[in-house]
Design a protein around this motif. Sequence first.
Motif, PDB file in Angstrom:
ATOM      1  N   PHE A 261       0.821  -1.202   0.000  1.00  0.00           N
ATOM      2  CA  PHE A 261       0.000   0.000   0.000  1.00  0.00           C
ATOM      3  C   PHE A 261       0.861   1.260   0.000  1.00  0.00           C
ATOM      4  CE2 PHE A 261      -3.169  -3.027   1.649  1.00  0.00           C
ATOM      5  CZ  PHE A 261      -4.208  -2.735   0.771  1.00  0.00           C
ATOM      6  N   ARG A 262       2.029   1.193   0.607  1.00  0.00           N
ATOM      7  CA  ARG A 262       2.943   2.336   0.573  1.00  0.00           C
ATOM      8  C   ARG A 262       3.438   2.561  -0.855  1.00  0.00           C
ATOM      9  NH1 ARG A 262       6.378   0.551   3.999  1.00  0.00           N
ATOM     10  NH2 ARG A 262       5.251   1.331   5.823  1.00  0.00           N
ATOM     11  N   ALA A 263       3.726   1.484  -1.571  1.00  0.00           N
ATOM     12  CA  ALA A 263       4.162   1.613  -2.960  1.00  0.00           C
ATOM     13  C   ALA A 263       3.051   2.175  -3.845  1.00  0.00           C
ATOM     14  CB  ALA A 263       4.624   0.253  -3.496  1.00  0.00           C
ATOM     15  N   LEU A 264       1.803   1.735  -3.605  1.00  0.00           N
ATOM     16  CA  LEU A 264       0.686   2.250  -4.388  1.00  0.00           C
ATOM     17  C   LEU A 264       0.467   3.740  -4.120  1.00  0.00           C
ATOM     18  CD1 LEU A 264      -1.881  -0.686  -4.036  1.00  0.00           C
ATOM     19  CD2 LEU A 264      -0.583  -0.048  -6.077  1.00  0.00           C
ATOM     20  N   ARG A 265       0.587   4.148  -2.869  1.00  0.00           N
ATOM     21  CA  ARG A 265       0.424   5.566  -2.542  1.00  0.00           C
ATOM     22  C   ARG A 265       1.532   6.401  -3.164  1.00  0.00           C
ATOM     23  NH1 ARG A 265      -1.202   3.636   2.618  1.00  0.00           N
ATOM     24  NH2 ARG A 265       0.911   3.904   3.396  1.00  0.00           N
ATOM     25  N   LEU A 266       2.771   5.883  -3.124  1.00  0.00           N
ATOM     26  CA  LEU A 266       3.893   6.605  -3.719  1.00  0.00           C
ATOM     27  C   LEU A 266       3.706   6.745  -5.229  1.00  0.00           C
ATOM     28  CD1 LEU A 266       6.675   7.904  -3.470  1.00  0.00           C
ATOM     29  CD2 LEU A 266       7.685   5.613  -3.680  1.00  0.00           C
ATOM     30  N   GLU A 267       3.242   5.666  -5.865  1.00  0.00           N
ATOM     31  CA  GLU A 267       3.012   5.714  -7.305  1.00  0.00           C
ATOM     32  C   GLU A 267       1.932   6.744  -7.651  1.00  0.00           C
ATOM     33  OE1 GLU A 267       1.867   2.651 -10.974  1.00  0.00           O
ATOM     34  OE2 GLU A 267       1.793   1.987  -8.900  1.00  0.00           O
ATOM     35  N   LYS A 268       0.880   6.783  -6.861  1.00  0.00           N
ATOM     36  CA  LYS A 268      -0.187   7.754  -7.098  1.00  0.00           C
ATOM     37  C   LYS A 268       0.311   9.175  -6.899  1.00  0.00           C
ATOM     38  CE  LYS A 268      -4.872   8.960  -5.566  1.00  0.00           C
ATOM     39  NZ  LYS A 268      -5.991   8.599  -4.643  1.00  0.00           N
ATOM     40  N   THR A 269       1.132   9.395  -5.872  1.00  0.00           N
ATOM     41  CA  THR A 269       1.674  10.727  -5.612  1.00  0.00           C
ATOM     42  C   THR A 269       2.582  11.183  -6.737  1.00  0.00           C
ATOM     43  OG1 THR A 269       1.566  10.315  -3.230  1.00  0.00           O
ATOM     44  CG2 THR A 269       2.983  12.112  -3.974  1.00  0.00           C
ATOM     45  N   MET A 270       3.476  10.308  -7.190  1.00  0.00           N
ATOM     46  CA  MET A 270       4.391  10.680  -8.273  1.00  0.00           C
ATOM     47  C   MET A 270       3.634  10.954  -9.565  1.00  0.00           C
ATOM     48  SD  MET A 270       7.249  10.904  -6.883  1.00  0.00           S
ATOM     49  CE  MET A 270       8.110  11.256  -8.419  1.00  0.00           C
ATOM     50  N   MET A 271       2.604  10.174  -9.844  1.00  0.00           N
ATOM     51  CA  MET A 271       1.804  10.418 -11.040  1.00  0.00           C
ATOM     52  C   MET A 271       1.091  11.764 -10.948  1.00  0.00           C
ATOM     53  SD  MET A 271       1.131   9.113 -13.982  1.00  0.00           S
ATOM     54  CE  MET A 271       1.614   7.405 -13.760  1.00  0.00           C
ATOM     55  N   ALA A 272       0.611  12.110  -9.760  1.00  0.00           N
ATOM     56  CA  ALA A 272      -0.045  13.404  -9.587  1.00  0.00           C
ATOM     57  C   ALA A 272       0.931  14.548  -9.816  1.00  0.00           C
ATOM     58  CB  ALA A 272      -0.648  13.483  -8.185  1.00  0.00           C
ATOM     59  N   ILE A 273       2.171  14.390  -9.316  1.00  0.00           N
ATOM     60  CA  ILE A 273       3.170  15.446  -9.507  1.00  0.00           C
ATOM     61  C   ILE A 273       3.514  15.611 -10.982  1.00  0.00           C
ATOM     62  CG2 ILE A 273       5.561  16.078  -9.030  1.00  0.00           C
ATOM     63  CD1 ILE A 273       5.258  14.750  -6.303  1.00  0.00           C
ATOM     64  N   LEU A 274       3.685  14.490 -11.690  1.00  0.00           N
ATOM     65  CA  LEU A 274       4.042  14.565 -13.107  1.00  0.00           C
ATOM     66  C   LEU A 274       2.929  15.192 -13.938  1.00  0.00           C
ATOM     67  CD1 LEU A 274       5.807  11.098 -13.584  1.00  0.00           C
ATOM     68  CD2 LEU A 274       6.877  13.341 -13.436  1.00  0.00           C
ATOM     69  N   LEU A 275       1.687  14.784 -13.674  1.00  0.00           N
ATOM     70  CA  LEU A 275       0.581  15.327 -14.454  1.00  0.00           C
ATOM     71  C   LEU A 275       0.273  16.778 -14.079  1.00  0.00           C
ATOM     72  CD1 LEU A 275      -1.864  12.289 -14.645  1.00  0.00           C
ATOM     73  CD2 LEU A 275      -0.372  13.182 -16.421  1.00  0.00           C
ATOM     74  N   SER A 276       0.702  17.199 -12.896  1.00  0.00           N
ATOM     75  CA  SER A 276       0.522  18.604 -12.527  1.00  0.00           C
ATOM     76  C   SER A 276       1.341  19.518 -13.416  1.00  0.00           C
ATOM     77  CB  SER A 276       0.915  18.816 -11.055  1.00  0.00           C
ATOM     78  OG  SER A 276       0.056  18.102 -10.203  1.00  0.00           O
ATOM     79  N   LEU A 277       2.380  18.965 -14.061  1.00  0.00           N
ATOM     80  CA  LEU A 277       3.171  19.773 -14.983  1.00  0.00           C
ATOM     81  C   LEU A 277       2.339  20.248 -16.163  1.00  0.00           C
ATOM     82  CD1 LEU A 277       6.520  17.740 -14.996  1.00  0.00           C
ATOM     83  CD2 LEU A 277       5.980  19.812 -13.723  1.00  0.00           C
ATOM     84  N   ILE A 278       1.305  19.480 -16.547  1.00  0.00           N
ATOM     85  CA  ILE A 278       0.430  19.931 -17.631  1.00  0.00           C
ATOM     86  C   ILE A 278      -0.310  21.190 -17.209  1.00  0.00           C
ATOM     87  CG2 ILE A 278      -1.491  19.288 -19.138  1.00  0.00           C
ATOM     88  CD1 ILE A 278      -0.713  16.400 -18.788  1.00  0.00           C
ATOM     89  N   ILE A 279      -0.790  21.208 -15.963  1.00  0.00           N
ATOM     90  CA  ILE A 279      -1.458  22.406 -15.451  1.00  0.00           C
ATOM     91  C   ILE A 279      -0.466  23.558 -15.373  1.00  0.00           C
ATOM     92  CG2 ILE A 279      -2.784  23.369 -13.530  1.00  0.00           C
ATOM     93  CD1 ILE A 279      -3.625  20.561 -12.793  1.00  0.00           C
ATOM     94  N   ALA A 280       0.769  23.266 -14.938  1.00  0.00           N
ATOM     95  CA  ALA A 280       1.791  24.310 -14.864  1.00  0.00           C
ATOM     96  C   ALA A 280       2.095  24.872 -16.248  1.00  0.00           C
ATOM     97  CB  ALA A 280       3.057  23.753 -14.227  1.00  0.00           C
ATOM     98  N   MET A 281       2.054  24.012 -17.274  1.00  0.00           N
ATOM     99  CA  MET A 281       2.288  24.482 -18.638  1.00  0.00           C
ATOM    100  C   MET A 281       1.187  25.450 -19.067  1.00  0.00           C
ATOM    101  SD  MET A 281       2.748  22.218 -22.108  1.00  0.00           S
ATOM    102  CE  MET A 281       3.981  21.229 -21.275  1.00  0.00           C
ATOM    103  N   GLY A 282      -0.060  25.117 -18.721  1.00  0.00           N
ATOM    104  CA  GLY A 282      -1.156  26.032 -19.027  1.00  0.00           C
ATOM    105  C   GLY A 282      -0.998  27.351 -18.289  1.00  0.00           C
ATOM    106  N   ALA A 283      -0.528  27.297 -17.040  1.00  0.00           N
ATOM    107  CA  ALA A 283      -0.292  28.537 -16.290  1.00  0.00           C
ATOM    108  C   ALA A 283       0.845  29.341 -16.916  1.00  0.00           C
ATOM    109  CB  ALA A 283       0.029  28.197 -14.840  1.00  0.00           C
TER     110      ALA A 283
END
Length: 413
Positions: A261-283
């Motif tokens: 479950f720690r690995a799944l949470r880490l994977e979800k967190t890293m994916m959220a950080i990476l995809l947040s770059l798309i929002i940052a690009m729009g900004a």
Amino acid sequence: MFKPIPVAIGLRYLRAKRRNGFISFISLASILGIAIGVAALITTLAVMSGFQREIRDRMLQMAAHATVSADGDVMDNWRQAVTEAGRDPRIAGAAPYIETQALLSGQRRQPAIVRGVDPAVEGKVSVLAGKMVQGRLEQLTPGSFNIVLGQELALWLGVNVGDSVIVTTDFQATPVGAIPQLKRFTVSGIFEAGYQEFDKGLAVVNLNDAQRLLRMRDGVTGVRLRLHDMDQAFAVARDLALRLKGPYRVSDWTSENANMFRALRLEKTMMAILLSLIIAMGAFNLVSSQVMLVTDKQADIAILRTLGASPASVMTIFVVQGALIGIIGTFIGVAGGILLALNVDTVVPALERVLGFTFLDKSVYYISELPSQLQRGDVVTIAAIALVLALIATLYPSWRASRVSPAEALRYE
């Protein structure tokens, strides 16, 4: 007329047709960038939350929410523990179990966990009986020395229902040296849990046969518990252990599978950080469009300043205009992301038919469909991040607008 002047002008700038169409195009790109980023992030986190839920549910179908076991090797008062568990309204069911590591031998050898259960009460803590693909759990009668194997384990051992499996549990000291303890079991059933840890690593026998195999007389390893609220698993199991008044070990489903479950949470967190770059690009596109808008509107800014507008009012105009772009993009992205996350089970099969291939092949993956679990907290967090980034993106261009000198701006007009 009922709006503050800076807000009214900011809204007018957003609606008006600009002389420079390229600025409008970049503003539209900013809206689309923020919207796509928000929608992609909401959908991705919903799918990853769905995978976590699917894995957790499949695991908990076969595993107990909590266990109470003796501090030593054998728990003798397990009947008292089951009785005490039945009096607790938070506990849905309790059942004794015996668990040990063993080496199973068929056409090949494979280490696995051998679990002794009582078929009459096993249904209170797991759905093992409903996962049988061959045979029935009730065939594990005392003294029959029947065994039920996971599907992957049976395939690896090269055995089927009716074949024999030799179980090697431990070594016993004798005058001629250490001799392994061997017992031949007959395969009476095969189950498929849809979770590899059980399908390839679990074998089930009758509780009485496990006691005879391990020479435990009337003792067991511990008691497995299923709760109405699995989030209270550790607290409930601890309370039960305290009522038994003895040294007992308490564990729950979160501690037994903490690494996964720690690995799944880490994977979800890293994916959220990476995809947040798309929002940052729009900004970032929003910064570009606002800077060019300020340059294009320098004459208008100078006229407003000569009419008495303060630098703060000028700054508010462009903050309002840029913030509205962020709000529109965020709203479109949230709406699109929610619609896509709620209809993943419809969209993915349609894409598979159009593209002509399967994303998750049933012959390869245990989970052959994309699950989705939309969580309100994720949506609110993503929307807040997008709005904050959009607001931050407007500050520098708005500050530049407030620093425009009327004399310099109108010199060549």
